[in-house]
Design a protein around this motif. Sequence first.
Motif, PDB file in Angstrom:
ATOM      1  N   UNK A   1       4.803   0.910  -5.698  1.00 37.24           N
ATOM      2  CA  UNK A   1       4.698   0.804  -4.570  1.00 37.24           C
ATOM      3  C   UNK A   1       3.778   2.831  -4.073  1.00 37.24           C
ATOM      4  N   UNK A   2       4.106   3.255  -4.552  1.00 36.33           N
ATOM      5  CA  UNK A   2       3.798   4.713  -5.008  1.00 36.33           C
ATOM      6  C   UNK A   2       4.749   5.157  -3.134  1.00 36.33           C
ATOM      7  N   UNK A   3       3.793   5.665  -1.846  1.00 41.83           N
ATOM      8  CA  UNK A   3       4.453   6.238  -1.213  1.00 41.83           C
ATOM      9  C   UNK A   3       4.334   5.874   0.386  1.00 41.83           C
ATOM     10  N   UNK A   4       4.330   4.113  -0.311  1.00 39.45           N
ATOM     11  CA  UNK A   4       5.371   2.882   0.970  1.00 39.45           C
ATOM     12  C   UNK A   4       6.016   2.751   0.281  1.00 39.45           C
ATOM     13  N   UNK A   5       6.674   2.847  -0.757  1.00 44.50           N
ATOM     14  CA  UNK A   5       8.641   2.563  -1.209  1.00 44.50           C
ATOM     15  C   UNK A   5       8.815   2.644   0.176  1.00 44.50           C
ATOM     16  N   UNK A   6       9.120   3.942   0.462  1.00 41.58           N
ATOM     17  CA  UNK A   6      10.436   3.913   1.445  1.00 41.58           C
ATOM     18  C   UNK A   6      10.224   2.828   2.663  1.00 41.58           C
ATOM     19  N   UNK A   7       8.956   3.251   3.549  1.00 44.55           N
ATOM     20  CA  UNK A   7       8.754   3.003   4.607  1.00 44.55           C
ATOM     21  C   UNK A   7       9.160   0.913   4.306  1.00 44.55           C
TER      22      UNK A   7
END
Lengths: 249, 256
Positions: A59-65
């Motif tokens: 997910x790369x930087x989509x992981x957190x949200x």
Amino acid sequence: MAEIFVFALLSPHQVLKASSPLLAMHIPDGFLSLPISLLTWVIAIGLIALALQRVQRDLKERAVPLMGVCAAFIFAAQMINFPIPGGTSGHLLGGTLAGVLLGPWAGALVMTVVFIVQATLFQDGGLTVLGANILNMGLIGTFAGYYLYKAVRSVIGFNTWRGMATGAAIAAWVSVVVASLVCAVQLGLSETVPLQVAIPAMLIWHVLIGIGEAMITLIALSYIWRTRPDLLYDPPHQRVSSPRSLLPR
Amino acid sequence: MLLHISSFQLDIDSQRASPWHQLVPQTRVLCALLFVFATALTPNGHWWTWTIYAIGLAIGIRLSRSTLSVLLKRVAIESTFLGVVLLGTLFRQGGTVLWQWGSLQITTLGLMILGSVAFKALLCLLMLNLLVLTTPVPALLNALIVLKVPPLLVAILASMYRYIAVLIEEFQKMRQAATARNLMRYSRWQRLIMGNMIGSLFIRTYERGDRIHQAMLSRGYTGLPPAVTFSKVRQPDIKVLTLTVIWLLLGQIIYL
């Protein structure tokens, strides 16, 4: 999970009244012995580390949200009480649903996050037994649930609603029952509750809970299959069949 | 499930001034963790260990000046699970039989386990509730980062915590809409509506996640949470931590 099976002794009506806020699937602190706690913690930490790695990669930087809101979604979904055939009520545990929607790694991570928040902020399930709770519902409920669902779906028909429905329903029911069985064994091995009491009590209760779990998972998935099949982790390759609307007309 | 939903603000005692509040969050978390693990993993029957721990905890609670009524009320709600052990006690073999009725019996062993588990669970609940009542959630999350929990995991925890209330409210709106349309009358309908609601809630959630992601990117998000400034560990922190460890070891030494 532990507090559930005391309800096995009560009448359905009492269960309905008593269980609504307390039907949690979590072992509290002090219920598991040192070796069982440590062993389950080691497995759980391994699972968390692997899942974090995979989710970060996929997910790369989509992981957190994305993982954050999905965990909040499972948390909210677990609070919803619905009637189970037979007069009792239950709520979703959501392991298989998370696995089917988000895939095994992200699903397991979401369930883990839900358990951590429940244990630390709401004291729903203990800290020392968090490893066991993650193992029971995160690894067995979500991870194994996902692969069972996928196997059944591939056999019956990957692109058909029938395959999807059968796979998800079987996986949801089996994952709940197996998770409760493992929980009973953990309680038994810790000598908190004798094994010959824990296993039947947990099984009888969770065979019922599992039916509710399977029904709700199925209805929720049918809604998504009809409206946004592209959001599923394994979307159908082409629209071959669509389920009859389950809503009464 | 969510037992304290009516009081969503957890840290009602976080603004007080007390020796406990002077500790930096990571010290409080570490003390609580050590205490809970030491308590819960002590083998059954070690009454003196838990008595010593209980005295230590009582001093801690006194020093923290937290609202006792809230603390006890929360612990009382959370203690309902003890029924399980009670059930186990009734069917347990072993030890001297004190009372028997058919296949139900109460033995000394059963009572010992019931008492031990109840004692342990109660102490752990008190400790964790004390921590949550006195420490705001952002401070707890910061403490986790200091204690080397993977930052990605902490960031996910933080983002989840932020959206719990939003999603619960969204769900309650949907349920209200369904009730207003008289769709909740039969249990078959109820199941269908609830299931559909969960499905629809997931779609909304997923789209919300995308929107949050876009919003974060437009504010310069690169994949890791912004660095936070940590409160430094001071003299009292080290003292309290040492004292906690000594106290916990003292409890264990009795049974060596």
